[in-house]
Design a protein around this motif. Sequence first.
Motif, PDB file in Angstrom:
ATOM      1  N   SER A 194      -1.545  -6.361   0.818  1.00 42.65           N
ATOM      2  CA  SER A 194      -1.254  -4.933   0.927  1.00 42.65           C
ATOM      3  C   SER A 194       0.234  -4.641   0.916  1.00 42.65           C
ATOM      4  O   SER A 194       0.671  -3.621   0.388  1.00 42.65           O
ATOM      5  N   THR A 223      -8.537   1.359   8.858  1.00 41.96           N
ATOM      6  CA  THR A 223      -7.964   0.785   7.644  1.00 41.96           C
ATOM      7  C   THR A 223      -8.152   1.708   6.446  1.00 41.96           C
ATOM      8  O   THR A 223      -7.360   1.668   5.496  1.00 41.96           O
ATOM      9  N   ILE A 281      -9.218  -0.305  -1.439  1.00 45.72           N
ATOM     10  CA  ILE A 281      -9.582   0.450  -0.243  1.00 45.72           C
ATOM     11  C   ILE A 281      -8.396   1.265   0.258  1.00 45.72           C
ATOM     12  O   ILE A 281      -8.523   2.453   0.574  1.00 45.72           O
ATOM     13  N   TYR A 282      -7.221   0.633   0.350  1.00 49.67           N
ATOM     14  CA  TYR A 282      -6.047   1.315   0.889  1.00 49.67           C
ATOM     15  C   TYR A 282      -5.436   2.303  -0.094  1.00 49.67           C
ATOM     16  O   TYR A 282      -4.983   3.369   0.282  1.00 49.67           O
ATOM     17  N   ASN A 304      -4.709 -10.316   4.137  1.00 47.77           N
ATOM     18  CA  ASN A 304      -4.772  -8.864   3.965  1.00 47.77           C
ATOM     19  C   ASN A 304      -3.366  -8.268   3.995  1.00 47.77           C
ATOM     20  O   ASN A 304      -2.984  -7.453   3.154  1.00 47.77           O
ATOM     21  N   ILE A 354     -15.119   3.202   6.645  1.00 43.96           N
ATOM     22  CA  ILE A 354     -14.272   3.514   5.495  1.00 43.96           C
ATOM     23  C   ILE A 354     -14.739   4.800   4.825  1.00 43.96           C
ATOM     24  O   ILE A 354     -13.929   5.683   4.489  1.00 43.96           O
ATOM     25  N   SER A 403      -5.407   5.776   3.525  1.00 43.64           N
ATOM     26  CA  SER A 403      -5.355   5.973   2.074  1.00 43.64           C
ATOM     27  C   SER A 403      -5.125   7.438   1.711  1.00 43.64           C
ATOM     28  O   SER A 403      -4.371   7.749   0.791  1.00 43.64           O
ATOM     29  N   ASN A 409      -8.659  -4.888  -0.754  1.00 42.85           N
ATOM     30  CA  ASN A 409      -8.004  -3.851   0.037  1.00 42.85           C
ATOM     31  C   ASN A 409      -6.907  -3.118  -0.705  1.00 42.85           C
ATOM     32  O   ASN A 409      -6.435  -2.087  -0.238  1.00 42.85           O
ATOM     33  N   GLN A 425      -9.550 -11.502   0.678  1.00 39.90           N
ATOM     34  CA  GLN A 425      -8.439 -10.559   0.555  1.00 39.90           C
ATOM     35  C   GLN A 425      -7.661 -10.727  -0.755  1.00 39.90           C
ATOM     36  O   GLN A 425      -7.317  -9.752  -1.407  1.00 39.90           O
TER      37      GLN A 425
END
Length: 476
Positions: free
Chosen positions: A416, A44, A290-291, A412, A165, A48, A287, A282
Amino acid sequence: MAQGFSREPGTQGPLTDVPEPAARKITLWAGAIALGGFLFGFDTGVISGALLYIRDDFALSSFQQSSVVSVLLIGAVVGAMLIGALSDRIGRRRTLGLIAVVFLGGTALVTFADGFLVLLAGRIVLGLSVGAASATVPVYLSEISPPAVRGRLLTLNQLMITVGILVAYLVNLAFAAGEQWRAMFAVGAVPSALLLASTLWLLPESPQWLITHGRAEAARRGITALLGKAAAEEVVARAERRMAQDREAKKDGQVEQGARRLLAPDVRPALVIGLTLAAVQQFGGINTIIYYAPTIIEQTGLTASNSILYSVCIGVINLVMTVVAVRLVDRVGRRPMVLVSLALMAVSVFLLGLSFVIELGSGLTLLFMVVYIAAYAGGLGPVFWTLIGEVFPPAVRAEGSSVSTAVNWVSNFAVSLTFLPLASALGQGETFWIFAAICLAALAFVAKYLPETKGRDADQIDRALHRRFGSPEPRP
């Protein structure tokens, strides 16, 4: 279902007295199982940095970029929903081995993708394995965990997710100079192979699964080797007693069977807690950072390679605070950690939005992102996985965990997929303010409805839940 080691925590007796050699062995097993969590985090997080270069190589539109990120989550929903039945059929160890094989296949697809559609297919396959791992790893950890360290070993899953991550960010940084996005993905084959090897030569089968499938003697031998004969007899006797009670209740028509049991009035408070926290984890916005951390930081004026470097800082904070949470969860308790976490998340993501609205600069933007990540990683992030292993009654814990995990992945996916289009329509800062409002609403919900679960057995947690919801307490 049978209780195994961890589903009915106690305060006395042999189950709380774990010899040091046994504790080391259980920790080793837990670390190997949590490689599934590592892969969850790696696959995941790696997108990025890779996305910064894939978008140019394949000339991806904004929607296609979002699809490359979010399509993994579609696979994750399916994997989380389907893996419970398979795990009950073939066992936790074999299921985890199968998940490792799927990880390897998905990694090969994305590494050698020659276009957008193959890349999407590879991300879907990775999603199946990520979702399956997210539902299997907490259950497996729960079933090998002595009560005294239940919270710590359950949060090990989130710790390994954050390690994954961070490693993904470091891998992105290492290959950024050469824009080698294929190499970024290929690194994931190493932990996948280690997980497969662990299931073949290191990990034992879950004692709970053995007992529920008529192999109590095998479970007894395994527990005896770790904790001694007295502990083994207690675990097996407790499990068989609970199984007999469940059989009688089903025969008398006192309870629904299977997933329908989750909708029964006595289980409903746990279901509300599980599903709400799954969504909040979420919809609080984690995220999107994070993403899209490199993409977000790049928009403050930094170059792509520098934005990847700063995202590594975010990964380090994420890991450090998760380690702190692992150490605190069995001391401070679940409820205060979630309350403090949500309050800090609301403030920091509001300020993050403000930094974009009035253009405070990249330094403050990074600061607010780091505070937000620290607040999440020190509370809601890891404690959610602990709570879904505790709030559901033992007879429906697997089903409750599976449904909560699936809702987590659906949420999630929704966040996203819509983040970049929403940020384009409303503005990035205003989008973060929506996340701040969700965190505040979640704070009010937790304050009213979530009881403390630390140090309580299943019946005590059940009664506390019903008191919070103002519903009749189950009979003792």
